[in-house]
Design an enzyme around this catalytic site. Structure first.
Site, PDB file in Angstrom:
ATOM      1  N   HIS A  22      -7.427 105.151  28.541  1.00 28.05           N
ATOM      2  CA  HIS A  22      -6.738 103.953  29.034  1.00 28.05           C
ATOM      3  C   HIS A  22      -5.893 103.300  27.953  1.00 28.05           C
ATOM      4  O   HIS A  22      -5.000 102.511  28.242  1.00 28.05           O
ATOM      5  CB  HIS A  22      -7.741 102.954  29.620  1.00 28.05           C
ATOM      6  N   ASP A  38     -12.537 109.138  30.465  1.00 33.42           N
ATOM      7  CA  ASP A  38     -11.554 108.195  29.929  1.00 33.42           C
ATOM      8  C   ASP A  38     -11.293 108.613  28.488  1.00 33.42           C
ATOM      9  O   ASP A  38     -11.917 108.117  27.570  1.00 33.42           O
ATOM     10  CB  ASP A  38     -12.109 106.769  30.017  1.00 33.42           C
ATOM     11  N   SER A  83     -12.119  99.727  21.821  1.00 36.76           N
ATOM     12  CA  SER A  83     -11.890 100.901  22.667  1.00 36.76           C
ATOM     13  C   SER A  83     -11.544 102.129  21.848  1.00 36.76           C
ATOM     14  O   SER A  83     -10.764 102.063  20.905  1.00 36.76           O
ATOM     15  CB  SER A  83     -10.741 100.632  23.647  1.00 36.76           C
TER      16      SER A  83
END
Length: 266
Positions: free
Chosen positions: A135, A165, A246
């Site tokens: 993402h 992801d 992230s």
């Protein structure tokens, strides 16, 4: 590639995959009963699997399913989830909201976005590459090691939403020295190999915002229902994270090296 990590201000429930710290948020409308019946219809388990704000994970050794609901799941939705409880299904609440952390070991940058370098890897053609969160690549195709700096890596493959992801970036210079190590902010940990996680296994997670944090694996093959779409094949853990983490590596030293110093994590 060492950073100064900001102090953590609060903890959040995390869903992680291959060192990628994740989460989600939104709302889900439960089908209502017809006008002559004042009670809402209880959705089937298959329908509830698509409820935004929930995560579904399994323990392959016990066969148990763990359903986690965040704060966006309302009381009616929570009541419907409770109907799924059994000897093989656990239901629990998580504080806060599942959401994407669109920033994040060592920071990497694209445009106004920031994510973590997860692991240095060797690609199929033998060239060095970077594994991070899929993402994150919405921020751009070219990534640098400093905000606004010269691009050093290019996105080759990205998955989000879907089965995982993750993103694979290639170093623009094929001769880049890309060590198989994690920068913990207080030394490095050498990564020896990839391994399959186990439920209740202790793990560490490094992020460019909160630094080094520890927790345990609570479920495997987790599915998270994001507003952007469903993501499957994830690892569910108790490791805390904040925006900026992230793509950070999820790892365990075990017998492969000393345990990093966690004193700097808060």
């Amino acid at each position: 590639m060492r950073n100064a990590h900001r102090k953590i201000t609060r903890k959040k429930a995390i869903i992680a995959a291959a060192g990628v710290a994740l989460a989600a948020a939104a709302a889900f409308a439960i089908p209502q009963a017809s006008a002559h019946n004042s009670r809402p219809a209880v959705p089937s388990v298959d329908q509830m699997r698509g409820m935004v704000g929930t995560a579904w994970a399994t323990d392959p050794e016990t066969g148990q399913t763990l359903i986690t609901a965040d704060s966006t799941v309302n009381s009616d939705q929570w009541a419907s989830l409770l109907t799924a409880r059994s000897d093989k299904v656990q239901v629990q609440r998580a504080p806060g909201q599942f959401r994407l952390f669109a920033e994040g070991g060592d920071a990497i940058f694209a445009g106004q976005g920031r994510c973590s370098l997860g692991f240095n890897v060797t690609m199929s053609n033998g060239a060095p590459g970077i594994l991070t969160a899929g993402h994150c690549t919405a921020a751009g195709n070219q990534w640098s090691l400093t905000q606004g700096g010269r691009p050093v890596a290019t996105v080759q493959e990205s998955v989000f939403p879907g089965n995982g992801d993750f993103a694979l970036l290639s170093y623009n210079n094929a001769n880049t020295n890309a060590p198989s190590a994690v920068d913990t902010g207080n030394g490095t940990v050498q990564i020896q190999r990839a391994a399959n996680p186990r439920v209740n296994q202790n793990v560490l997670r490094m992020g460019s915002t909160t630094g080094l944090n520890d927790g345990r694996v609570t479920g495997l093959n987790a599915t998270v229902n994001y507003p952007e779409g469903r993501v499957t094949g994830l690892i569910q853990t108790t490791v805390c994270a904040e925006g900026g983490d992230s793509g950070g590596p999820l790892f365990t030293p075990g017998r492969y090296g000393p345990r990093p110093d966690l004193r700097r994590r808060r």
